[in-house]
Scaffold this motif. Structure first.
Motif, mmCIF file in Angstrom:
data_model
loop_
_atom_site.group_PDB
_atom_site.id
_atom_site.type_symbol
_atom_site.label_atom_id
_atom_site.label_comp_id
_atom_site.label_asym_id
_atom_site.label_seq_id
_atom_site.Cartn_x
_atom_site.Cartn_y
_atom_site.Cartn_z
ATOM 1 N N THR A 201 0.681 -1.270 0.055
ATOM 2 C CA THR A 201 0.163 0.004 0.085
ATOM 3 C C THR A 201 0.856 1.342 -0.173
ATOM 4 N N ILE A 202 0.753 2.281 -0.952
ATOM 5 C CA ILE A 202 1.137 3.379 -0.814
ATOM 6 C C ILE A 202 0.093 4.717 -0.896
ATOM 7 N N GLU A 203 0.145 5.271 0.254
ATOM 8 C CA GLU A 203 -1.043 6.011 0.433
ATOM 9 C C GLU A 203 -0.737 7.612 1.239
ATOM 10 N N GLY A 204 -1.331 8.637 0.460
ATOM 11 C CA GLY A 204 -1.604 9.701 1.217
ATOM 12 C C GLY A 204 -0.495 10.661 1.197
ATOM 13 N N LEU A 205 0.707 10.322 0.422
ATOM 14 C CA LEU A 205 1.849 11.061 0.476
ATOM 15 C C LEU A 205 1.692 12.279 -0.753
ATOM 16 N N THR A 206 2.557 13.440 -0.439
ATOM 17 C CA THR A 206 2.797 14.303 -1.746
ATOM 18 C C THR A 206 4.266 14.101 -2.173
ATOM 19 N N MET A 207 4.462 13.803 -3.545
ATOM 20 C CA MET A 207 5.765 13.612 -4.046
ATOM 21 C C MET A 207 5.965 14.683 -5.066
ATOM 22 N N LYS A 208 7.383 15.455 -4.819
ATOM 23 C CA LYS A 208 7.827 16.439 -5.633
ATOM 24 C C LYS A 208 8.914 16.223 -6.422
ATOM 25 N N GLN A 209 8.994 16.761 -7.502
ATOM 26 C CA GLN A 209 10.326 16.860 -8.314
ATOM 27 C C GLN A 209 11.002 15.449 -8.500
ATOM 28 N N ALA A 210 10.333 14.520 -9.013
ATOM 29 C CA ALA A 210 10.844 13.356 -9.115
ATOM 30 C C ALA A 210 12.156 13.507 -10.182
ATOM 31 N N GLY A 211 13.127 12.635 -10.100
ATOM 32 C CA GLY A 211 14.220 12.734 -11.091
ATOM 33 C C GLY A 211 13.890 11.945 -12.377
ATOM 34 N N PHE A 212 13.336 10.914 -12.185
ATOM 35 C CA PHE A 212 12.725 10.177 -13.403
ATOM 36 C C PHE A 212 11.362 9.742 -13.091
ATOM 37 N N TRP A 213 10.902 8.605 -13.200
ATOM 38 C CA TRP A 213 9.638 8.067 -12.850
ATOM 39 C C TRP A 213 9.055 8.367 -11.448
ATOM 40 N N THR A 214 8.135 8.639 -11.144
ATOM 41 C CA THR A 214 7.655 8.894 -9.643
ATOM 42 C C THR A 214 7.385 7.586 -8.869
ATOM 43 N N VAL A 215 6.296 6.821 -9.304
ATOM 44 C CA VAL A 215 6.051 5.716 -8.630
ATOM 45 C C VAL A 215 6.023 4.722 -9.763
ATOM 46 N N HIS A 216 6.763 3.502 -9.580
ATOM 47 C CA HIS A 216 6.863 2.463 -10.694
ATOM 48 C C HIS A 216 6.267 1.227 -10.005
ATOM 49 N N ILE A 217 5.309 0.789 -10.441
ATOM 50 C CA ILE A 217 5.093 -0.722 -9.700
ATOM 51 C C ILE A 217 5.256 -1.629 -11.051
ATOM 52 N N LEU A 218 6.259 -2.563 -10.618
ATOM 53 C CA LEU A 218 6.878 -3.478 -11.750
ATOM 54 C C LEU A 218 6.699 -4.756 -11.275
ATOM 55 N N TYR A 219 6.245 -5.763 -12.149
ATOM 56 C CA TYR A 219 6.331 -7.095 -12.148
ATOM 57 C C TYR A 219 5.620 -7.584 -10.530
ATOM 58 N N SER A 220 4.520 -6.948 -10.169
ATOM 59 C CA SER A 220 3.849 -7.285 -8.722
ATOM 60 C C SER A 220 2.329 -7.079 -8.933
ATOM 61 N N GLN A 221 1.928 -7.820 -7.794
ATOM 62 C CA GLN A 221 0.658 -8.212 -7.690
ATOM 63 C C GLN A 221 0.058 -7.408 -6.564
ATOM 64 N N HIS A 222 -1.383 -7.375 -6.783
ATOM 65 C CA HIS A 222 -2.095 -6.672 -5.627
ATOM 66 C C HIS A 222 -1.553 -5.312 -4.671
ATOM 67 N N ILE A 223 -1.457 -4.120 -5.602
ATOM 68 C CA ILE A 223 -0.887 -3.153 -5.151
ATOM 69 C C ILE A 223 -2.041 -2.099 -5.072
ATOM 70 N N THR A 224 -1.806 -1.027 -3.991
ATOM 71 C CA THR A 224 -2.793 -0.089 -3.806
ATOM 72 C C THR A 224 -1.998 1.300 -3.811
ATOM 73 N N ALA A 225 -2.310 2.059 -4.578
ATOM 74 C CA ALA A 225 -1.852 3.550 -4.612
ATOM 75 C C ALA A 225 -3.051 4.323 -4.270
ATOM 76 N N ARG A 226 -3.016 4.902 -3.138
ATOM 77 C CA ARG A 226 -4.164 5.742 -2.804
ATOM 78 C C ARG A 226 -3.926 7.153 -2.303
ATOM 79 N N GLY A 227 -4.644 8.245 -2.820
ATOM 80 C CA GLY A 227 -4.614 9.463 -2.169
ATOM 81 C C GLY A 227 -3.150 10.242 -2.326
ATOM 82 N N LEU A 228 -2.658 9.919 -3.387
ATOM 83 C CA LEU A 228 -1.137 10.474 -3.784
ATOM 84 C C LEU A 228 -1.404 11.577 -4.511
#
Length: 477
Positions: A201-228
């Protein structure tokens, strides 16, 4: 009179749209797989491990990587729990989250990413569709289960230094005919990587000024990204600062997110060319809902890495505000893969470039790899060889886009309504646009397509031209 007419059309369109919403009120069809998306568990441990007790300093100038990692490791070793920060600013290199750990970055806490690339150890991973060695992300969840990164605080990746290096290198590379490899040679850390993991679970955060991609979900299952909240256009416009990339992963839930970036906002991928076909893992069973894209390359993008296939996707109740493209499907004629069974519902766009874009020959200078004179294959880096490997037989490189449904789309202002462009060997097939209104400067075009249907849908172009249709069959407009 022209402005009055457009206003009248806009009001009428909104009324029609409201009626359509009622008619198609079930935004989530009865797909059995919808019950399975997202993390199925959350770390249960309640014991808190303060990074400050392990030596972390709330000082943006003091590197606290080791102390934060020690808190994470101790928490995991003792059965799991919550890793916390006292209010303040912290500087860190790459961190690695473990099973059972919730890294909680609370309001009043900012985690800054180091601007020293040496603080991100190189790891085997996949970047932009090929497997290669690349710097770890600022926060990494790799081969873990039941973990989380949450909170109302900020993660500021300080990526501008990496942007500047990229732009300088790209200028040099383009002059040498190397546009296709510059993104892979200038190694820039992602902000958060979830790889080969489940129930995260990735939740609630504020992410700023990524050097490259911000959130990368790779080769994974059952992932929640909420309220970002993702804000990458701070201090400039960083190249390839995607928002959320779902890459050869399944049963993913993304909801209540707000993304402002300089590339694709919500993006689904599954590998590039020969290497992507070798891996051959699809992205499938994805639900994206109740989210906003602002600046960026696409409200929701499928591709351009399509080699493993992308299928069984539902996205609904999305807004685009100033995004260059709304609904974007892109690939290349060496990429392969099938994108199908895509359902997009209740979409609102305001001030976008192209409302609907579907194409098989995206950005040729980037998409096709050719070694210029003066270079020899026996002396180039391994990832160059990966990029240059040809798809054999060539027919495997031809992508397929089909079975796409778009319901209840309201576009109040766009430069172009649609640009649908297939190929003679692979026409775009079976696209339904229903209960929708697009107000645009131009209507656009459809080429090499079949079975494109517009039902209860209007395209109101300022130039009074209709959609241009060529090399297509069974298209109604």
């Amino acid at each position: 009179m022209k402005n009055f007419t457009l206003i009248y059309i806009g009001i009428l369109s909104l009324l029609l749209y409201s009626c359509a919403i009622k008619e198609e009120s079930n935004a989530e069809p009865e797909f059995e797989w919808l019950e399975k998306v997202g993390a199925k568990s959350f770390p249960e441990g309640t014991r808190e491990y303060s990074v400050n007790q392990f030596g972390a300093v709330a000082n943006k100038e003091t590197l606290s990587t080791e102390a934060i990692q020690k808190a994470i490791d101790t928490c995991a070793e003792e059965g799991g729990g919550i890793v916390t920060f006292r209010k303040g600013e912290y500087l860190s290199g790459a961190l690695f989250i473990k099973s059972g750990v919730n890294l909680r970055i609370d309001e009043g806490v900012t985690l800054y990413g180091s601007q020293d690339i040496a603080q991100y150890p190189e790891i085997p991973t996949r970047v932009a569709g090929i497997e290669m060695v690349w710097p770890a992300a600022l926060i990494n969840v790799i081969e873990q289960k039941n973990a989380a990164v949450t909170g109302k605080g900020d993660i500021h990746a300080q990526g501008k230094v990496f942007w500047d290096t990229y732009w300088t290198t790209r200028k040099d590379y383009e002059a040498k005919g190397l546009r296709w490899i510059v993104d892979y040679d200038v190694k820039r850390p992602r902000t958060l990587l979830v790889s080969k993991s489940s129930d995260i679970t990735i939740e609630g955060l504020t992410m700023k000024q990524a050097g490259f991609w911000t959130v990368h979900i790779l080769y994974s299952q059952h992932i929640t990204a909420r309220g970002l909240v993702i804000q990458n256009n701070l201090g400039g416009h960083g190249p390839s600062t995607d928002g959320i990339d779902i890459d050869s992963s399944s049963y993913i839930l993304v909801e209540n997110c707000d993304i402002d970036c300089n590339d694709d906002n919500f993006c689904l991928k599954s590998g590039r060319d020969a290497d992507g076909l070798r891996v051959n893992i699809p992205t499938e069973y994805v639900l994206i809902r109740n989210s906003i894209s602002r600046a960026g390359g696409g409200l929701i993008t499928f591709g351009s890495e399509t080699s493993g296939g992308i299928r069984h996707v539902l996205a609904h109740d999305l807004q685009a505000k100033g995004t260059s493209v709304g609904l974007r499907f892109k690939s290349a004629m060496t990429r392969g893969g099938t994108v199908e069974d895509i359902y997009l519902r209740n979409i609102i766009m305001d001030t976008v470039g192209v409302a609907i874009e579907i194409g098989l020959n995206w950005n040729p200078a980037y998409s096709y790899s050719t070694l210029p004179d003066g270079f020899h294959e026996d002396s180039i880096p391994e990832h160059w060889k990966t990029m240059l490997r040809r798809v054999e037989p060539e027919v495997l490189g031809i992508p397929t886009f089909r079975n796409i449904e778009i319901y209840n789309m309201q576009v109040s202002k766009s430069k172009q309504a649609m640009n649908i462009s297939g190929a003679e060997s692979s026409p775009i097939d079976n696209v339904l646009i229903k209960n929708s209104t697009i107000i645009s400067e131009t209507a656009g075009s459809i080429d090499h397509a079949s079975n494109i249907r517009l039902e209860n849908t209007s395209i109101n172009a300022e130039d009074n031209h209709s959609v241009e249709i060529t090399n297509s069959k069974n298209v109604n407009k």
